[in-house]
Design a protein around this motif. Structure first.
Motif, PDB file in Angstrom:
ATOM      1  N   VAL A  72       0.853  -1.186   0.000  1.00  0.00           N
ATOM      2  CA  VAL A  72       0.000   0.000   0.000  1.00  0.00           C
ATOM      3  C   VAL A  72       0.891   1.239   0.000  1.00  0.00           C
ATOM      4  O   VAL A  72       1.750   1.401   0.878  1.00  0.00           O
ATOM      5  CB  VAL A  72      -0.940   0.019   1.216  1.00  0.00           C
ATOM      6  CG1 VAL A  72      -1.752   1.314   1.242  1.00  0.00           C
ATOM      7  CG2 VAL A  72      -1.868  -1.192   1.186  1.00  0.00           C
ATOM      8  N   VAL A  73       0.686   2.098  -0.993  1.00  0.00           N
ATOM      9  CA  VAL A  73       1.489   3.320  -1.129  1.00  0.00           C
ATOM     10  C   VAL A  73       0.533   4.504  -1.148  1.00  0.00           C
ATOM     11  O   VAL A  73      -0.307   4.615  -2.039  1.00  0.00           O
ATOM     12  CB  VAL A  73       2.337   3.295  -2.415  1.00  0.00           C
ATOM     13  CG1 VAL A  73       3.200   4.548  -2.508  1.00  0.00           C
ATOM     14  CG2 VAL A  73       3.207   2.040  -2.465  1.00  0.00           C
ATOM     15  N   VAL A  74       0.649   5.380  -0.171  1.00  0.00           N
ATOM     16  CA  VAL A  74      -0.233   6.546  -0.060  1.00  0.00           C
ATOM     17  C   VAL A  74       0.504   7.773  -0.583  1.00  0.00           C
ATOM     18  O   VAL A  74       1.588   8.116  -0.089  1.00  0.00           O
ATOM     19  CB  VAL A  74      -0.683   6.769   1.393  1.00  0.00           C
ATOM     20  CG1 VAL A  74      -1.515   8.050   1.498  1.00  0.00           C
ATOM     21  CG2 VAL A  74      -1.494   5.575   1.901  1.00  0.00           C
ATOM     22  N   PHE A  75      -0.096   8.439  -1.579  1.00  0.00           N
ATOM     23  CA  PHE A  75       0.497   9.617  -2.192  1.00  0.00           C
ATOM     24  C   PHE A  75      -0.121  10.880  -1.605  1.00  0.00           C
ATOM     25  O   PHE A  75      -1.349  11.001  -1.511  1.00  0.00           O
ATOM     26  CB  PHE A  75       0.282   9.596  -3.707  1.00  0.00           C
ATOM     27  CG  PHE A  75       1.189   8.631  -4.428  1.00  0.00           C
ATOM     28  CD1 PHE A  75       2.344   9.077  -5.050  1.00  0.00           C
ATOM     29  CD2 PHE A  75       0.892   7.275  -4.463  1.00  0.00           C
ATOM     30  CE1 PHE A  75       3.187   8.196  -5.699  1.00  0.00           C
ATOM     31  CE2 PHE A  75       1.726   6.385  -5.109  1.00  0.00           C
ATOM     32  CZ  PHE A  75       2.881   6.840  -5.732  1.00  0.00           C
ATOM     33  N   VAL A  76       0.741  11.825  -1.249  1.00  0.00           N
ATOM     34  CA  VAL A  76       0.318  13.091  -0.641  1.00  0.00           C
ATOM     35  C   VAL A  76       0.753  14.234  -1.559  1.00  0.00           C
ATOM     36  O   VAL A  76       1.948  14.554  -1.636  1.00  0.00           O
ATOM     37  CB  VAL A  76       0.936  13.270   0.754  1.00  0.00           C
ATOM     38  CG1 VAL A  76       0.432  14.582   1.393  1.00  0.00           C
ATOM     39  CG2 VAL A  76       0.623  12.078   1.647  1.00  0.00           C
ATOM     40  N   PRO A  77      -0.169  14.862  -2.280  1.00  0.00           N
ATOM     41  CA  PRO A  77       0.203  15.973  -3.165  1.00  0.00           C
ATOM     42  C   PRO A  77       0.237  17.300  -2.414  1.00  0.00           C
ATOM     43  O   PRO A  77      -0.020  17.366  -1.202  1.00  0.00           O
ATOM     44  CB  PRO A  77      -0.918  15.957  -4.206  1.00  0.00           C
ATOM     45  CG  PRO A  77      -2.111  15.473  -3.429  1.00  0.00           C
ATOM     46  CD  PRO A  77      -1.587  14.521  -2.381  1.00  0.00           C
ATOM     47  N   SER A  78       0.525  18.353  -3.149  1.00  0.00           N
ATOM     48  CA  SER A  78       0.537  19.703  -2.597  1.00  0.00           C
ATOM     49  C   SER A  78      -0.874  20.153  -2.237  1.00  0.00           C
ATOM     50  O   SER A  78      -1.863  19.633  -2.755  1.00  0.00           O
ATOM     51  CB  SER A  78       1.149  20.659  -3.625  1.00  0.00           C
ATOM     52  OG  SER A  78       0.985  21.994  -3.228  1.00  0.00           O
ATOM     53  N   LEU A  79      -0.949  21.157  -1.384  1.00  0.00           N
ATOM     54  CA  LEU A  79      -2.241  21.751  -1.036  1.00  0.00           C
ATOM     55  C   LEU A  79      -2.709  22.783  -2.053  1.00  0.00           C
ATOM     56  O   LEU A  79      -3.872  23.169  -2.034  1.00  0.00           O
ATOM     57  CB  LEU A  79      -2.157  22.422   0.343  1.00  0.00           C
ATOM     58  CG  LEU A  79      -2.033  21.509   1.557  1.00  0.00           C
ATOM     59  CD1 LEU A  79      -1.687  22.332   2.788  1.00  0.00           C
ATOM     60  CD2 LEU A  79      -3.325  20.738   1.785  1.00  0.00           C
ATOM     61  N   VAL A 144       4.341   8.606   0.205  1.00  0.00           N
ATOM     62  CA  VAL A 144       5.023   9.339  -0.866  1.00  0.00           C
ATOM     63  C   VAL A 144       4.467  10.760  -0.917  1.00  0.00           C
ATOM     64  O   VAL A 144       3.262  10.956  -1.107  1.00  0.00           O
ATOM     65  CB  VAL A 144       4.822   8.656  -2.234  1.00  0.00           C
ATOM     66  CG1 VAL A 144       5.549   9.446  -3.322  1.00  0.00           C
ATOM     67  CG2 VAL A 144       5.311   7.218  -2.200  1.00  0.00           C
ATOM     68  N   GLY A 145       5.327  11.751  -0.767  1.00  0.00           N
ATOM     69  CA  GLY A 145       4.903  13.144  -0.832  1.00  0.00           C
ATOM     70  C   GLY A 145       5.495  13.838  -2.041  1.00  0.00           C
ATOM     71  O   GLY A 145       6.669  13.637  -2.369  1.00  0.00           O
ATOM     72  N   TYR A 146       4.679  14.650  -2.699  1.00  0.00           N
ATOM     73  CA  TYR A 146       5.120  15.386  -3.893  1.00  0.00           C
ATOM     74  C   TYR A 146       5.115  16.878  -3.607  1.00  0.00           C
ATOM     75  O   TYR A 146       4.100  17.437  -3.184  1.00  0.00           O
ATOM     76  CB  TYR A 146       4.190  15.054  -5.058  1.00  0.00           C
ATOM     77  CG  TYR A 146       4.453  15.829  -6.342  1.00  0.00           C
ATOM     78  CD1 TYR A 146       5.740  15.997  -6.836  1.00  0.00           C
ATOM     79  CD2 TYR A 146       3.406  16.369  -7.070  1.00  0.00           C
ATOM     80  CE1 TYR A 146       5.976  16.687  -8.015  1.00  0.00           C
ATOM     81  CE2 TYR A 146       3.620  17.063  -8.265  1.00  0.00           C
ATOM     82  CZ  TYR A 146       4.913  17.223  -8.717  1.00  0.00           C
ATOM     83  OH  TYR A 146       5.138  17.918  -9.883  1.00  0.00           O
ATOM     84  N   GLY A 150       5.391  16.657   0.158  1.00  0.00           N
ATOM     85  CA  GLY A 150       6.504  15.945   0.758  1.00  0.00           C
ATOM     86  C   GLY A 150       6.812  16.432   2.163  1.00  0.00           C
ATOM     87  O   GLY A 150       7.156  15.640   3.049  1.00  0.00           O
ATOM     88  N   LEU A 151       6.700  17.729   2.386  1.00  0.00           N
ATOM     89  CA  LEU A 151       6.924  18.255   3.729  1.00  0.00           C
ATOM     90  C   LEU A 151       5.857  17.738   4.695  1.00  0.00           C
ATOM     91  O   LEU A 151       6.159  17.383   5.842  1.00  0.00           O
ATOM     92  CB  LEU A 151       6.910  19.787   3.688  1.00  0.00           C
ATOM     93  CG  LEU A 151       8.145  20.430   3.052  1.00  0.00           C
ATOM     94  CD1 LEU A 151       7.868  21.872   2.691  1.00  0.00           C
ATOM     95  CD2 LEU A 151       9.334  20.342   3.985  1.00  0.00           C
ATOM     96  N   LEU A 152       4.622  17.677   4.231  1.00  0.00           N
ATOM     97  CA  LEU A 152       3.544  17.173   5.085  1.00  0.00           C
ATOM     98  C   LEU A 152       3.746  15.689   5.372  1.00  0.00           C
ATOM     99  O   LEU A 152       3.526  15.229   6.504  1.00  0.00           O
ATOM    100  CB  LEU A 152       2.192  17.407   4.411  1.00  0.00           C
ATOM    101  CG  LEU A 152       1.917  18.841   3.912  1.00  0.00           C
ATOM    102  CD1 LEU A 152       0.492  18.956   3.389  1.00  0.00           C
ATOM    103  CD2 LEU A 152       2.164  19.862   5.011  1.00  0.00           C
ATOM    104  N   ALA A 171      10.630  15.867  -5.358  1.00  0.00           N
ATOM    105  CA  ALA A 171      10.771  17.316  -5.564  1.00  0.00           C
ATOM    106  C   ALA A 171      10.300  18.092  -4.342  1.00  0.00           C
ATOM    107  O   ALA A 171       9.514  19.025  -4.436  1.00  0.00           O
ATOM    108  CB  ALA A 171      10.004  17.766  -6.806  1.00  0.00           C
ATOM    109  N   THR A 172      10.783  17.677  -3.184  1.00  0.00           N
ATOM    110  CA  THR A 172      10.352  18.272  -1.917  1.00  0.00           C
ATOM    111  C   THR A 172      11.366  19.290  -1.420  1.00  0.00           C
ATOM    112  O   THR A 172      12.533  18.932  -1.174  1.00  0.00           O
ATOM    113  CB  THR A 172      10.154  17.168  -0.861  1.00  0.00           C
ATOM    114  OG1 THR A 172       9.098  16.301  -1.283  1.00  0.00           O
ATOM    115  CG2 THR A 172       9.812  17.754   0.491  1.00  0.00           C
TER     116      THR A 172
END
Length: 354
Positions: A72-79, A144-146, A150-152, A171-172
């Motif tokens: 399971v890979v959870v992706f977190v994009p920008s706000l 995974v944060g983009y 990525g900071l979050l 690209a964090t």
């Protein structure tokens, strides 16, 4: 101007002819820009990809499940941009690619900030929304944060090591002053002028966000539209350009407290790199993390300069650094994204210890 005129006269060139040539060149450039804008606005492409089902939702936020069997890979994009950049086109979707390669990707779609979210700070998003989304799926997960996401993701991994078994940052930024401290501080200095808008609306509107980022590279917008004017509108390249522009132009407003934290704290004060960025009162310190980590640093990134992202390599223990031969957006959705990022990330995920 007098010196230019004298030099022209000395070379046998009339200043009037030089001025006329300059205006003609500017006219051609302006015509190319306007032709590109018209071609974009008139292009028939419209997004048709349907969102997958949500396994969790709260307020305007959803956790979308792209299926697949495997880690399971959870992706977190920008706000500040919609999550769709990771699922842009049938031929440009990182998430559907991974779902077909032995991974189960889930995407955190933050959604639009409504009346409740307009009072959110970064702590509300990390210690609230993100952590509750992680609790809703079998874990621990690969997080995974983009970009800003990525900071979050980094902060959440520090707070909840029981829910995160590995961390990838794409690209964090970390050291906001690494490439150009004066430019970063100038972005932070915009906050006082924006305060009346933030107070009245409770958010930083999309147009204001776009103006700030456009100021980092003011000539690139006209250049890309001039280039698009020369592209065959029936080509896949044209379709990808339109999809990306639609995504860029359909951004998300930023809650006022978050805008203040980012502009004053991140850009103006370089709080992350100085150890002063806090979530729920706790400093975010990458050195405390003891988990496998992957850093993707685009070589041609104008939004997050490589130096800003590479700063994490020195403070995140044992991080695998991947230098992606692409730009900030091209790395995740460009024509070379599969080779530049998708496959290297996939190999890293599948190679993680169980």
């Amino acid at each position: 101007m007098a010196r230019i005129a004298a030099d022209l006269a000395a070379g046998g060139h009339r200043p009037e002819a030089f001025a006329a040539a300059v205006w003609q060149a500017l006219g051609r450039a302006d015509a190319g820009f306007l032709a590109g804008v018209a071609a974009y606005r008139g292009h028939p492409w419209r997004r048709e990809l349907a969102d997958p089902p949500a396994v969790w939702a709260e307020g305007g936020s959803r956790l979308l499940d792209y299926g697949g069997a495997g880690p399971v890979v959870v992706f977190v994009p920008s706000l500040v941009n919609r999550a769709q950049i990771l699922d842009l086109l049938p031929e440009a979707t990182m998430l559907r690619f991974l779902a077909g390669q032995g991974v189960r990707p889930l995407l955190l779609d933050w959604g639009e900030p409504g009346p409740l979210e307009r009072g959110f700070g970064l702590t509300d998003y990390v210690a609230g929304r993100l952590e509750r989304a992680l609790a809703a799926v079998p874990g621990p997960v690969v997080l995974v944060g983009y970009c800003m996401g990525g900071l979050l993701a980094l902060a959440a991994a520090q707070r909840r090591p029981d829910r995160v078994r590995a961390l990838a940052l794409l690209a964090t930024p970390w050291d906001f002053w690494a490439a150009d401290a004066a430019q970063a501080q100038a972005v932070g200095a915009l906050l006082p002028a924006l305060e009346p808008m933030l107070a009245a609306l409770g958010a930083l509107p999309v147009d204001a966000i776009q103006a700030i980022f456009a100021g980092l590279d003011p000539f690139s917008i006209a250049a890309k539209y001039r280039g698009f004017a020369r592209v065959d509108p029936a080509s896949g390249r044209a379709r990808r350009f339109v999809a990306l522009e639609d995504w860029l132009n359909d951004g998300v407003a930023l809650a006022a407290p978050v805008a203040r934290e980012c502009l004053a704290g991140w850009y103006g004060g370089n709080a992350p790199a100085r150890g002063e960025w806090r979530i729920a009162g706790e400093a975010v310190v990458p050195a405390r993390l003891r988990l496998p980590s992957f850093l993707a640093v685009p070589a041609r990134d104008r939004i997050v300069p490589p130096a800003a992202a590479l700063a994490l390599a020195g403070v995140l223990p044992g991080a695998l650094v991947h230098h992606a031969a692409a730009g900030h957006i091209g790395m995740v959705a460009g024509s070379t994204a599969e080779a530049a990022l998708w496959r290297p990330l996939l190999e890293w995920v599948l190679g993680l210890p169980p």
